[in-house]
Design a protein around this motif. Structure first.
Motif, PDB file in Angstrom:
ATOM      1  N   ALA A  84      19.011  37.181 -40.584  1.00  0.00           N
ATOM      2  CA  ALA A  84      20.299  36.986 -41.245  1.00  0.00           C
ATOM      3  C   ALA A  84      21.121  35.916 -40.536  1.00  0.00           C
ATOM      4  O   ALA A  84      21.806  35.104 -41.180  1.00  0.00           O
ATOM      5  N   SER A  85      21.068  35.890 -39.212  1.00  0.00           N
ATOM      6  CA  SER A  85      21.781  34.877 -38.441  1.00  0.00           C
ATOM      7  C   SER A  85      21.242  33.478 -38.737  1.00  0.00           C
ATOM      8  O   SER A  85      22.014  32.511 -38.865  1.00  0.00           O
ATOM      9  N   PRO A 133      14.679  40.101 -47.907  1.00  0.00           N
ATOM     10  CA  PRO A 133      14.824  39.574 -46.545  1.00  0.00           C
ATOM     11  C   PRO A 133      15.365  38.152 -46.473  1.00  0.00           C
ATOM     12  O   PRO A 133      16.093  37.796 -45.555  1.00  0.00           O
ATOM     13  N   VAL A 134      14.991  37.307 -47.433  1.00  0.00           N
ATOM     14  CA  VAL A 134      15.441  35.911 -47.396  1.00  0.00           C
ATOM     15  C   VAL A 134      16.283  35.566 -48.621  1.00  0.00           C
ATOM     16  O   VAL A 134      16.404  34.401 -49.002  1.00  0.00           O
ATOM     17  N   GLY A 138      18.077  31.926 -50.956  1.00  0.00           N
ATOM     18  CA  GLY A 138      18.076  31.664 -52.390  1.00  0.00           C
ATOM     19  C   GLY A 138      19.477  31.445 -52.926  1.00  0.00           C
ATOM     20  O   GLY A 138      19.718  30.539 -53.743  1.00  0.00           O
ATOM     21  N   ARG A 139      20.411  32.263 -52.467  1.00  0.00           N
ATOM     22  CA  ARG A 139      21.806  32.103 -52.909  1.00  0.00           C
ATOM     23  C   ARG A 139      22.375  30.762 -52.463  1.00  0.00           C
ATOM     24  O   ARG A 139      23.085  30.085 -53.224  1.00  0.00           O
ATOM     25  N   THR A 140      22.051  30.360 -51.251  1.00  0.00           N
ATOM     26  CA  THR A 140      22.565  29.095 -50.733  1.00  0.00           C
ATOM     27  C   THR A 140      22.009  27.913 -51.518  1.00  0.00           C
ATOM     28  O   THR A 140      22.751  26.993 -51.889  1.00  0.00           O
ATOM     29  N   LEU A 256       9.430  40.713 -42.702  1.00  0.00           N
ATOM     30  CA  LEU A 256       8.758  40.029 -43.815  1.00  0.00           C
ATOM     31  C   LEU A 256       7.651  40.874 -44.432  1.00  0.00           C
ATOM     32  O   LEU A 256       6.947  40.408 -45.337  1.00  0.00           O
ATOM     33  N   GLY A 257       7.498  42.108 -43.972  1.00  0.00           N
ATOM     34  CA  GLY A 257       6.400  42.943 -44.434  1.00  0.00           C
ATOM     35  C   GLY A 257       6.313  43.078 -45.944  1.00  0.00           C
ATOM     36  O   GLY A 257       5.238  42.977 -46.535  1.00  0.00           O
TER      37      GLY A 257
END
Length: 293
Positions: A84-85, A133-134, A138-140, A256-257
């Motif tokens: 997240a960081s 997780p990521v 996508g939003r950015t 990332l599992g």
């Protein structure tokens, strides 16, 4: 063009820099260390010292450039908090680059990931995930693409889960690293899930094409292998390292599992037709033959 590139000395970035220089562009490369600066200079780029968190450095370099390619990411996958960081750091840097280009009609090419489309190969028309997780990335990217309405020629090159070169890189590279650490070439679930892949040298060509001619607000797929079964990937890794090949828990792959366990083939048919991109380097399984024990 004079192109500002972040992440210029990584596996993908170094290929992009070589591709740009080979086609008459000049490159200004963000370099967070003396070693990175030396590598960038050796490759023929002009290094600018700074990290992804150095927003003033990034703002100035992007503002002076004719175009920008953003590739840098902390790759901090050790925990959900670290990830997240890293996403937050990238978001701030990307928005600074987009803002400084407002009204200029200059290109800003950013990186994204191929989306998940249940039951079929995803296409360029599918939205990227904004959860999971990521999801923050996508939003950015979605926000950055909207700068097309503010006079920035934004585009996103969506990379598959494995971008490889000489047997290294991407999710397959993580499988190899974990296999070396654990003594087992593992895969989550039954291994029939498929991951798309592309050679870094082919991906680099697409970044250049997007920089040169992509329409504002567009997304493109850097996909050569539409979907390689994970069990087949693990089998090559196991054979090259002399290790057993076995199913392992999702938790083996940390935050990332869930992504590792997902069937996520992807197509680049539109990209190849519209931009004239044609992958020509070895596919994933052939490239993994370069792994050495």
């Amino acid at each position: 063009m004079r192109v500002f590139v972040t992440g210029a000395t990584g596996l993908i970035g170094s290929a992009v820099v070589a591709e740009l220089l080979g086609h008459g562009h000049s490159v200004v490369a963000l370099a967070r260390s003396e070693a990175s600066a030396a590598a960038a200079e050796k490759a023929g780029a002009e290094p600018v010292r700074g990290a992804l968190a150095d927003l003033d450095v990034i703002r100035e370099a992007a503002g002076k450039a004719d175009g920008v390619i953003h590739l840098a990411f902390a790759n901090a996958f050790s925990s959900a908090e670290a990830l997240a960081s890293a996403v937050a750091e990238e978001t701030a840097a990307l928005k600074v680059q987009a803002e400084v280009l407002v009204g200029s009609d200059r290109p800003l090419v950013t990186v994204s990931g191929t989306p998940y489309a249940p039951g079929r190969a995803s296409t360029e028309a599918d939205p990227v995930a904004t959860d999971g997780p990521v999801g923050g990335r996508g939003r950015t990217v979605a926000e950055v693409l909207e700068f097309a309405d503010r006079g920035v020629r934004t585009s996103a090159v969506r990379l598959p889960r494995t971008v490889h070169n000489n047997g290294e890189g991407g999710f397959a590279g993580l499988l190899t690293t974990i296999a070396r650490q654990t003594g087992v070439s593992g895969y989550p679930g039954d291994g029939t899930q498929r991951w798309p892949a592309v050679h870094a040298l082919d991906a680099a060509v697409l970044f250049r094409l997007a920089l040169e001619k992509a329409e504002p607000g567009t997304a493109w797929h850097a996909v050569a292998d539409e979907g390689v079964r994970v069990v087949d990937t693990a089998a090559v890794i196991g054979r090259r390292l002399g290790l057993p090949v076995e199913s392992v828990p999702e938790e083996t792959y940390g935050p990332l599992g869930s992504l590792f366990a997902t069937d996520q083939p992807s197509s680049s048919a539109h990209t190849q037709q519209a931009l004239g991109w044609a992958p020509e380097h070895p596919g994933l399984l052939a490239d993994l033959e370069n792994i050495r024990a």
